[in-house]
Design a protein around this motif. Structure first.
Motif, PDB file in Angstrom:
ATOM      1  N   GLN A 105       0.850  -1.189   0.000  1.00 25.09           N
ATOM      2  CA  GLN A 105       0.000   0.000   0.000  1.00 25.09           C
ATOM      3  C   GLN A 105       0.889   1.244   0.000  1.00 25.09           C
ATOM      4  OE1 GLN A 105      -3.078   0.415   2.772  1.00 25.09           O
ATOM      5  NE2 GLN A 105      -4.328  -0.806   1.408  1.00 25.09           N
TER       6      GLN A 105
ATOM      7  N   ILE B 182       0.129  17.408  -1.298  1.00 20.47           N
ATOM      8  CA  ILE B 182      -1.128  16.726  -1.597  1.00 20.47           C
ATOM      9  C   ILE B 182      -2.247  17.754  -1.753  1.00 20.47           C
ATOM     10  CG2 ILE B 182      -2.888  15.159  -0.656  1.00 20.47           C
ATOM     11  CD1 ILE B 182      -0.519  13.666   0.695  1.00 20.47           C
TER      12      ILE B 182
ATOM     13  N   LEU C 119      -5.373   9.937  10.172  1.00 14.97           N
ATOM     14  CA  LEU C 119      -4.146  10.706  10.380  1.00 14.97           C
ATOM     15  C   LEU C 119      -4.328  11.792  11.429  1.00 14.97           C
ATOM     16  CD1 LEU C 119      -3.076  11.200   6.678  1.00 14.97           C
ATOM     17  CD2 LEU C 119      -2.151   9.590   8.297  1.00 14.97           C
TER      18      LEU C 119
ATOM     19  N   ILE D  96       0.638   4.231   1.149  1.00 15.97           N
ATOM     20  CA  ILE D  96       0.785   4.971   2.404  1.00 15.97           C
ATOM     21  C   ILE D  96       1.796   4.299   3.307  1.00 15.97           C
ATOM     22  CG2 ILE D  96      -0.383   5.666   4.517  1.00 15.97           C
ATOM     23  CD1 ILE D  96      -2.849   6.136   2.980  1.00 15.97           C
TER      24      ILE D  96
ATOM     25  N   ILE E 104      -9.615  22.702   2.154  1.00 12.57           N
ATOM     26  CA  ILE E 104      -9.654  21.321   1.643  1.00 12.57           C
ATOM     27  C   ILE E 104     -11.064  20.782   1.770  1.00 12.57           C
ATOM     28  CG2 ILE E 104      -8.522  19.067   1.652  1.00 12.57           C
ATOM     29  CD1 ILE E 104      -6.567  19.988   3.620  1.00 12.57           C
TER      30      ILE E 104
ATOM     31  N   ILE F   4       0.085   4.479  13.918  1.00 11.59           N
ATOM     32  CA  ILE F   4      -0.174   3.595  12.788  1.00 11.59           C
ATOM     33  C   ILE F   4       0.898   2.516  12.705  1.00 11.59           C
ATOM     34  CG2 ILE F   4      -0.351   3.454  10.271  1.00 11.59           C
ATOM     35  CD1 ILE F   4      -1.444   6.337  10.347  1.00 11.59           C
TER      36      ILE F   4
ATOM     37  N   LEU G 183       5.490   5.397   4.298  1.00 12.91           N
ATOM     38  CA  LEU G 183       5.595   5.649   5.745  1.00 12.91           C
ATOM     39  C   LEU G 183       6.965   5.200   6.255  1.00 12.91           C
ATOM     40  CD1 LEU G 183       4.244   6.175   8.604  1.00 12.91           C
ATOM     41  CD2 LEU G 183       3.634   3.790   8.563  1.00 12.91           C
TER      42      LEU G 183
ATOM     43  N   LEU H 282      -3.295  -3.189   6.598  1.00 12.30           N
ATOM     44  CA  LEU H 282      -3.804  -1.880   6.187  1.00 12.30           C
ATOM     45  C   LEU H 282      -4.896  -1.985   5.148  1.00 12.30           C
ATOM     46  CD1 LEU H 282      -0.521  -0.126   6.454  1.00 12.30           C
ATOM     47  CD2 LEU H 282      -2.609   1.086   6.913  1.00 12.30           C
ATOM     48  N   SER H 283      -4.932  -3.101   4.431  1.00 12.82           N
ATOM     49  CA  SER H 283      -6.008  -3.243   3.445  1.00 12.82           C
ATOM     50  C   SER H 283      -7.306  -3.659   4.120  1.00 12.82           C
ATOM     51  CB  SER H 283      -5.595  -4.229   2.373  1.00 12.82           C
ATOM     52  OG  SER H 283      -5.043  -5.367   2.954  1.00 12.82           O
TER      53      SER H 283
ATOM     54  N   ILE I  22      -8.056   4.692   7.443  1.00 11.61           N
ATOM     55  CA  ILE I  22      -6.851   5.163   8.137  1.00 11.61           C
ATOM     56  C   ILE I  22      -7.233   6.495   8.790  1.00 11.61           C
ATOM     57  CG2 ILE I  22      -5.841   6.544   6.267  1.00 11.61           C
ATOM     58  CD1 ILE I  22      -3.150   5.137   7.054  1.00 11.61           C
TER      59      ILE I  22
ATOM     60  N   MET J 279      -8.363  12.513  -5.884  1.00 17.07           N
ATOM     61  CA  MET J 279      -7.580  11.599  -5.050  1.00 17.07           C
ATOM     62  C   MET J 279      -7.811  10.141  -5.428  1.00 17.07           C
ATOM     63  SD  MET J 279      -5.549  12.940  -2.784  1.00 17.07           S
ATOM     64  CE  MET J 279      -5.244  11.648  -1.596  1.00 17.07           C
ATOM     65  N   THR J 280      -8.849   9.864  -6.170  1.00 18.00           N
ATOM     66  CA  THR J 280      -9.145   8.473  -6.495  1.00 18.00           C
ATOM     67  C   THR J 280      -8.324   7.983  -7.689  1.00 18.00           C
ATOM     68  OG1 THR J 280     -11.040   9.386  -7.628  1.00 18.00           O
ATOM     69  CG2 THR J 280     -11.449   8.325  -5.534  1.00 18.00           C
TER      70      THR J 280
ATOM     71  N   PRO K 119     -11.755   9.623   0.255  1.00 19.44           N
ATOM     72  CA  PRO K 119     -10.757   8.689   0.776  1.00 19.44           C
ATOM     73  C   PRO K 119     -10.406   9.034   2.218  1.00 19.44           C
ATOM     74  CG  PRO K 119     -10.093   9.507  -1.374  1.00 19.44           C
ATOM     75  CD  PRO K 119     -11.342  10.242  -1.001  1.00 19.44           C
TER      76      PRO K 119
ATOM     77  N   ILE L 184     -12.819  19.070  -1.296  1.00 19.91           N
ATOM     78  CA  ILE L 184     -13.085  17.639  -1.396  1.00 19.91           C
ATOM     79  C   ILE L 184     -14.570  17.355  -1.419  1.00 19.91           C
ATOM     80  CG2 ILE L 184     -10.904  16.798  -0.458  1.00 19.91           C
ATOM     81  CD1 ILE L 184     -12.150  16.495   2.212  1.00 19.91           C
TER      82      ILE L 184
ATOM     83  N   PHE M 133      -7.826   8.865   3.887  1.00 25.38           N
ATOM     84  CA  PHE M 133      -6.564   9.596   4.002  1.00 25.38           C
ATOM     85  C   PHE M 133      -6.794  11.106   3.928  1.00 25.38           C
ATOM     86  CE2 PHE M 133      -2.827  11.452   2.010  1.00 25.38           C
ATOM     87  CZ  PHE M 133      -1.828  10.982   2.832  1.00 25.38           C
ATOM     88  N   VAL M 134      -7.581  11.526   2.937  1.00 26.60           N
ATOM     89  CA  VAL M 134      -7.811  12.967   2.745  1.00 26.60           C
ATOM     90  C   VAL M 134      -8.724  13.514   3.830  1.00 26.60           C
ATOM     91  CG1 VAL M 134      -8.500  14.717   1.095  1.00 26.60           C
ATOM     92  CG2 VAL M 134      -7.640  12.548   0.285  1.00 26.60           C
ATOM     93  N   ALA M 135      -9.787  12.763   4.125  1.00 25.26           N
ATOM     94  CA  ALA M 135     -10.760  13.249   5.103  1.00 25.26           C
ATOM     95  C   ALA M 135     -10.095  13.465   6.453  1.00 25.26           C
ATOM     96  CB  ALA M 135     -11.909  12.249   5.231  1.00 25.26           C
TER      97      ALA M 135
END
Lengths: 352, 355
Positions: A140, A270, B78, A142, A322, B274, A146, B284-285, B76, A280-281, B130, A326, B132-134
């Motif tokens: 993945q 980003i 953050l 991320i 953002i 994380i 990381l 993570l999936s 996820i 983002m998709t 997603p 979004i 991640f963004v949210a």
């Protein structure tokens, strides 16, 4: 000819409008905002607008790579750490032996070319490392990035023994502080980098490949695209670009700061990409949009400084922006808008 | 009979479901043993050292409980560190500057934490943004608000907070018919108890409740879960809400630990959380992970800096590099277990038999 509707559906248009709006607000609040002066002694243009473009250089350069990473449906959160790595290694090669050169001054131990090339090579290799993990081993994005985000700052610290070196070496300082054609040198670098990336992406089929893999990696592979290789190239490129940004940043402050260099750059990059209209998709992306996105971020930052609000609080403003972006970009909202428009049109037809 | 039992054991050990957790526990024990052999004479094996692993990392652990659940759904978060930092700021500013009762501050920050969690959950669930963004947005928001309250570090000056922070449960031993503190003094504090309780609650929710099974089902395959008629949206909302609660609780634990509030506190802490969960074997999936794995993930992450401290000569930055290497190791292991054919060809595996 483009119809009126298609221009307004274009996300790029919205980004430009947003930037112009923010600039207008800035102009109303601070009339001197648009003034640009030419300084005879330094041979450089000064003014808020020049400063905005100048200061956005690092994020713009990183966001070039990040755009394609996001177009592939991934993310790269290691860029901030790579900025620190580049600065640390550059300064390490500028001042290898502290006992020989106890004070910062106008000298370098290693040839200047090595000072530039080695950090870039290291960052490129780190980008390749990300790319191999994501492309070959299908990790993945991320979590794969990381690893370097956590370990990268550690490597940077160890490269400089946890110290902050400063340098007075003129050629190195020129990267971030010098000027060319009356413009600050970072702007020149940004223009060159952006032009190179755009030519590479848009004048070859590479950009289309990236979009194809971003939409559906499996289908792309079946049609004969080497999707893992494309993924690897994109992440390696992002690593390289982060390296350039790192050199600019460390040259700007004439030192390396492994703790604070590039903190939150991944988030800003980003954000720049998302503001520029890249979803983002994954899938379609716009490099021009990203440049405008990066400028928007910097303009807001400058504007917020005018209000006398602290630099950390900018995050709250960024969050609000953002959020709006979004939500507008999100699929359910688009659907809702589409049905609403359709209903309106229908009502209009009925009335007509 | 004996053979049957050993077969059972082999099946248990090689079951992809448990192998990650077992690997975490194994590596933790190996590293601990390594430390015990090398630095045993310096006091590495003492109960005090072990207890300090908990005391110094309780806040990471508390937050990791919520994170584990979010990761199992395939999401996820953050924002955890930022929310924790905001909580610390609420408590510090509320009690010291405004003179509000600390309990009110804590309740308020938990409410804010849950509200932020639910807000981000709504973005993820209903607007299909997603995660991640949210959650990045949530992180920016929490940090920004935190900085708006105060840019400076505020040290907490409150009797009740002092009492709570100073409360210690000492390990006792029976000596000459009398209970005395063991030497060197080893203790756990309120944060450690919160951590342990949260791990137990988390384990119970995930393993014993319908809600927990829904969480696993969503992580396994959201589409299927929806088609099966499971309340996907509601479950996801609750998971993010629970995570917000955990973040706020972690913030309280951190405030008690450092007795101050700072807008830049815990920067990068979300990645600690994380990586602790990832090292603990949470995929993570989505769909795979256990609280007990996260528990050992936190300990494993805690024991590395501890070893470096005992070494004395190594730069503390090696801790970061080793953590990065550990994450890499575990992610590689996950990849082999989930996608490699290491255990697929095993005879006794019913999943293969059916095919």
């Amino acid at each position: 000819m483009k119809s009126k509707e298609s221009i307004f559906k274009n996300k790029l248009t919205w980004a430009v409008i947003a930037e112009l709006l923010i600039l207008a607000v800035a102009g109303i609040l601070e009339p001197s905002f648009f003034s640009i002066e030419y300084n005879q002694t330094t041979g450089m243009l000064y003014g808020s607008l020049v400063d905005i473009v100048n200061r956005s250089a690092e994020i713009t350069i990183i966001a070039m790579g990040m755009t394609m990473v996001i177009a592939l449906g991934g993310t790269d959160i290691s860029v901030g750490a790579l900025v620190a790595v580049a600065g640390a290694f550059a300064l390490k090669f500028l001042r290898w032996d502290v006992t020989l050169y106890p004070t910062p001054g106008d000298y370098t131990v290693y040839p200047f070319i090595l000072v530039i090339v080695v950090p870039l090579v290291i960052c490129t290799l780190m980008g390749l490392f990300n790319g191999v993990l994501i492309g070959k081993f299908k990790l993945q994005p991320i979590i794969a990035t990381l690893i370097l985000m956590v370990a990268g700052r550690g490597i940077a610290q160890i490269a400089t023994n946890g110290k902050q070196f400063t340098t007075g070496y003129t050629p190195y300082r020129f990267i971030g502080q010098g000027s060319m054609f009356a413009l600050p040198f970072p702007i020149i670098i940004t223009i060159v980098v952006c032009a190179c990336v755009m030519i590479f992406v848009r004048k070859t089929a590479f950009g289309t490949f990236v979009e194809s893999v971003g939409v559906n990696p499996n289908a792309s592979r079946v049609t004969g695209l080497k999707s893992d290789r494309i993924i690897m190239i994109v992440y390696t490129l992002t690593g390289f670009l982060s390296g350039i940004a790192g050199l600019i940043y460390s040259s700007r402050i004439s030192s390396c700061d492994s703790n604070n260099a590039g903190v939150n750059y991944e988030m800003d990059a980003i954000l720049a990409v998302v503001l520029g209209g890249t979803s983002m998709t994954g899938g379609k992306f716009s490099l021009t949009g990203t440049i405008i996105g990066s400028l928007i971020i910097r303009t807001i930052t400058t504007l917020v400084y005018y209000f006398g609000i602290t630099s950390e609080s900018i995050m709250a403003f960024k969050a609000a922006i953002i959020l709006v972006v979004i939500v507008i970009q999100s699929e359910p909202f688009g659907k809702w808008l589409a049905t609403r428009n359709a209903r309106k049109q229908k009502a209009g037809e009925l009335r007509g | 009979m004996d053979k049957k039992r050993s077969n059972k054991l082999v099946n248990f050990v090689t079951n992809p479901k448990y192998i990650m957790v077992l690997a975490t526990i194994g590596i933790f024990l190996a590293i601990y043993l390594f430390g015990a052999i090398i630095y045993g004479d310096k006091g590495f094996t003492k109960l005090r050292t072990f207890a300090m692993l908990f005391v110094d990392n309780a806040y990471i652990g508390i937050s990791a409980v919520g994170m584990t659940m979010v990761l199992i759904t395939g999401g996820i978060d953050l924002s955890v560190a930022a929310v924790a930092s905001l909580t610390g700021m609420f408590i510090a500013y509320g009690t010291t500057v405004l003179g509000i009762d600390p309990i009110v501050c804590m309740v308020f920050s938990i409410v804010v934490g849950v509200a932020l969690g639910l807000g981000m959950g709504a973005l993820v669930t209903y607007l299909k943004i997603p995660p991640f963004v949210a959650t990045l947005t949530g992180m920016f928001l929490a940090r920004g608000v935190c900085s708006l309250i105060s840019r400076d570090s505020i040290s907490i000056d409150n009797e009740l907070i002092d009492k709570m922070a100073g409360w210690k449960m000492y390990f006792m031993t029976l000596k000459d018919g009398e209970w005395v503190k063991i030497k060197p003094v080893a203790y756990v504090n309120l944060s450690v108890l919160m951590f342990i309780v949260m791990i137990i609650i988390g384990t119970y929710i995930l393993q014993k409740t319908r809600f927990g099974r829904n969480v696993y089902a969503i992580g396994g395959n959201e589409q299927s879960a929806r088609l099966m008629g499971l309340p996907v949206d509601r479950t996801k909302m609750m998971v993010y809400g629970f995570n917000g609660f955990c973040s706020a609780l972690a913030g309280i634990a951190y405030a008690l630990y450092v007795k101050s509030g700072w807008n830049l506190a815990l920067q990068g802490g979300e990645l600690d959380v994380i990586s602790a969960a990832v090292i603990g074997g949470v995929l993570l999936s989505g769909g795979v992970g256990y609280m007990i794995g996260t528990f050992f993930g936190v300990l494993l992450k805690a024991v590395i800096p501890c070893l470096i401290t005992f070494n004395g000569t190594l730069s503390s930055w090696w801790g970061k590099i080793i953590t990065g290497a550990l994450v890499l190791l575990f992610v590689a292991l996950q990849q082999i277990v989930m996608h490699g054919n290491l255990f697929k060809k095993k005879k006794g595996n019913p999943a293969v038999k059916k095919e």
